[in-house]
Design a protein around this motif. Structure first.
Motif, PDB file in Angstrom:
ATOM      1  N   ALA A   1      15.201  -6.994   2.660  1.00  0.00           N
ATOM      2  CA  ALA A   1      14.933  -7.958   3.727  1.00  0.00           C
ATOM      3  C   ALA A   1      15.483  -9.350   3.397  1.00  0.00           C
ATOM      4  CB  ALA A   1      13.432  -8.047   3.986  1.00  0.00           C
ATOM      5  N   TYR A   2      16.018  -9.527   2.203  1.00  0.00           N
ATOM      6  CA  TYR A   2      16.504 -10.832   1.766  1.00  0.00           C
ATOM      7  C   TYR A   2      17.770 -11.223   2.510  1.00  0.00           C
ATOM      8  CZ  TYR A   2      18.420 -14.500  -1.193  1.00  0.00           C
ATOM      9  OH  TYR A   2      18.947 -15.677  -1.654  1.00  0.00           O
ATOM     10  N   ASP A   3      17.775 -12.425   3.034  1.00  0.00           N
ATOM     11  CA  ASP A   3      18.942 -12.962   3.723  1.00  0.00           C
ATOM     12  C   ASP A   3      19.377 -14.223   2.976  1.00  0.00           C
ATOM     13  OD1 ASP A   3      20.857 -14.083   5.355  1.00  0.00           O
ATOM     14  OD2 ASP A   3      19.587 -14.129   7.148  1.00  0.00           O
ATOM     15  N   PRO A   4      20.485 -14.173   2.246  1.00  0.00           N
ATOM     16  CA  PRO A   4      20.904 -15.338   1.461  1.00  0.00           C
ATOM     17  C   PRO A   4      21.255 -16.559   2.308  1.00  0.00           C
ATOM     18  CG  PRO A   4      22.611 -13.671   1.450  1.00  0.00           C
ATOM     19  CD  PRO A   4      21.417 -13.069   2.129  1.00  0.00           C
ATOM     20  N   ASP A   5      21.511 -16.352   3.602  1.00  0.00           N
ATOM     21  CA  ASP A   5      21.877 -17.464   4.481  1.00  0.00           C
ATOM     22  C   ASP A   5      20.665 -18.096   5.177  1.00  0.00           C
ATOM     23  OD1 ASP A   5      24.603 -17.171   3.911  1.00  0.00           O
ATOM     24  OD2 ASP A   5      24.742 -15.527   5.368  1.00  0.00           O
ATOM     25  N   ALA A   6      19.517 -17.450   5.088  1.00  0.00           N
ATOM     26  CA  ALA A   6      18.312 -17.970   5.755  1.00  0.00           C
ATOM     27  C   ALA A   6      17.725 -19.125   4.959  1.00  0.00           C
ATOM     28  CB  ALA A   6      17.282 -16.862   5.911  1.00  0.00           C
TER      29      ALA A   6
ATOM     30  N   PRO B   1       0.832  -1.218   0.000  1.00  0.00           N
ATOM     31  CA  PRO B   1       0.000   0.000   0.000  1.00  0.00           C
ATOM     32  C   PRO B   1       0.865   1.267   0.000  1.00  0.00           C
ATOM     33  CG  PRO B   1      -0.793  -1.571   1.624  1.00  0.00           C
ATOM     34  CD  PRO B   1       0.518  -2.113   1.103  1.00  0.00           C
ATOM     35  N   GLU B   2       0.454   2.209  -0.819  1.00  0.00           N
ATOM     36  CA  GLU B   2       1.112   3.512  -0.939  1.00  0.00           C
ATOM     37  C   GLU B   2       2.578   3.403  -1.357  1.00  0.00           C
ATOM     38  OE1 GLU B   2       0.189   6.260   2.216  1.00  0.00           O
ATOM     39  OE2 GLU B   2      -1.737   5.251   2.578  1.00  0.00           O
ATOM     40  N   ARG B   3       2.916   2.351  -2.071  1.00  0.00           N
ATOM     41  CA  ARG B   3       4.277   2.173  -2.585  1.00  0.00           C
ATOM     42  C   ARG B   3       4.191   1.879  -4.079  1.00  0.00           C
ATOM     43  NH1 ARG B   3       5.781  -0.188   2.293  1.00  0.00           N
ATOM     44  NH2 ARG B   3       6.813   1.308   3.624  1.00  0.00           N
ATOM     45  N   THR B   4       5.281   2.122  -4.766  1.00  0.00           N
ATOM     46  CA  THR B   4       5.370   1.782  -6.184  1.00  0.00           C
ATOM     47  C   THR B   4       5.910   0.364  -6.315  1.00  0.00           C
ATOM     48  OG1 THR B   4       7.651   2.547  -6.396  1.00  0.00           O
ATOM     49  CG2 THR B   4       5.889   4.199  -6.760  1.00  0.00           C
ATOM     50  N   PHE B   5       5.915  -0.145  -7.521  1.00  0.00           N
ATOM     51  CA  PHE B   5       6.498  -1.453  -7.797  1.00  0.00           C
ATOM     52  C   PHE B   5       7.958  -1.454  -7.359  1.00  0.00           C
ATOM     53  CE2 PHE B   5       8.565  -4.736 -10.205  1.00  0.00           C
ATOM     54  CZ  PHE B   5       7.625  -5.750 -10.308  1.00  0.00           C
ATOM     55  N   ASP B   6       8.716  -0.426  -7.783  1.00  0.00           N
ATOM     56  CA  ASP B   6      10.145  -0.365  -7.446  1.00  0.00           C
ATOM     57  C   ASP B   6      10.380  -0.275  -5.944  1.00  0.00           C
ATOM     58  OD1 ASP B   6      10.961  -0.561 -10.085  1.00  0.00           O
ATOM     59  OD2 ASP B   6      11.090   1.600 -10.371  1.00  0.00           O
ATOM     60  N   GLU B   7       9.564   0.499  -5.244  1.00  0.00           N
ATOM     61  CA  GLU B   7       9.717   0.608  -3.790  1.00  0.00           C
ATOM     62  C   GLU B   7       9.418  -0.720  -3.102  1.00  0.00           C
ATOM     63  OE1 GLU B   7       8.545   5.348  -3.285  1.00  0.00           O
ATOM     64  OE2 GLU B   7       6.968   3.827  -3.194  1.00  0.00           O
ATOM     65  N   THR B   8       8.396  -1.414  -3.584  1.00  0.00           N
ATOM     66  CA  THR B   8       8.069  -2.730  -3.025  1.00  0.00           C
ATOM     67  C   THR B   8       9.206  -3.708  -3.271  1.00  0.00           C
ATOM     68  OG1 THR B   8       5.698  -2.346  -3.321  1.00  0.00           O
ATOM     69  CG2 THR B   8       6.412  -4.628  -3.093  1.00  0.00           C
TER      70      THR B   8
ATOM     71  N   GLU C   1      12.345  -3.022  -3.787  1.00  0.00           N
ATOM     72  CA  GLU C   1      13.485  -2.616  -2.963  1.00  0.00           C
ATOM     73  C   GLU C   1      13.319  -3.091  -1.517  1.00  0.00           C
ATOM     74  OE1 GLU C   1      15.338   1.555  -1.471  1.00  0.00           O
ATOM     75  OE2 GLU C   1      14.909   1.402  -3.622  1.00  0.00           O
ATOM     76  N   GLU C   2      12.104  -2.966  -0.992  1.00  0.00           N
ATOM     77  CA  GLU C   2      11.862  -3.413   0.382  1.00  0.00           C
ATOM     78  C   GLU C   2      12.021  -4.926   0.506  1.00  0.00           C
ATOM     79  OE1 GLU C   2       8.311  -3.173   3.661  1.00  0.00           O
ATOM     80  OE2 GLU C   2       8.729  -1.403   2.426  1.00  0.00           O
TER      81      GLU C   2
END
Length: 157
Positions: free
Chosen positions: A26-31, A12-19, A21-22
């Motif tokens: 939050a991506y953790d390659p070790d998780a 909500p209230e974000r663009t495709f690019d902002e989503t 990016e978020e």
């Protein structure tokens, strides 16, 4: 490698690019990967999508994996794969359609992509040519796919 078109449930209230990016921040390659957890609404959207593709495009093969629902379309236009996890999806097209051979499969990919948007509530973006799926120029995308496929065939084989 494949030509990939991406779909996201835009925050909500974000663009495709902002989503995007978020999500990436939050991506953790070790998780450990978490299995998908579809809501009833997500599952209903997938079921509607499959039925619509069957009606409007033709036969498909589907399979459920721990991390995504997958659809393969092998039709007269060519081959594509759609992966869906409820909050995102991708359409992948192999680079085996040089020149004008890319137009039919790209037209089908965008047609199915628009169905993904309508049935699953996701927003599509073709990062290869930096255009939204909903309003994008299919021939621009086909030209990109066809050119890369021609280059790959001439250079890598």
């Amino acid at each position: 490698m494949t030509y990939t078109i991406m779909f996201l449930r835009v925050l909500p209230e974000r663009t495709f690019d902002e989503t995007l990016e978020e999500i990436n921040s939050a991506y953790d390659p070790d998780a450990d990967l978490k299995p998908m957890n579809l809501t009833d609404e997500d599952r209903a959207g997938w079921d509607r999508l499959i039925q619509r593709i069957l009606r409007e495009a033709g036969p498909v093969t589907t399979e459920e994996f721990p991390y995504s629902l997958t659809l393969w379309r092998d039709g007269p236009s060519g081959h594509l794969q759609l992966d869906y996890d409820g909050n995102s999806a991708t359409i992948d097209i192999p680079y085996r359609y040089p020149g004008n051979e890319a137009s039919p499969i790209m037209a089908e990919a965008y047609r199915i992509g628009r169905m993904v948007e309508e049935e699953c509530g996701l927003e599509g973006y073709d990062g290869e040519v930096e255009q939204p799926v909903r309003t994008g120029d299919i021939e621009v995308a086909a030209s990109r796919l066809g050119g890369l496929a021609r280059w790959a065939q001439e250079t890598l084989t």
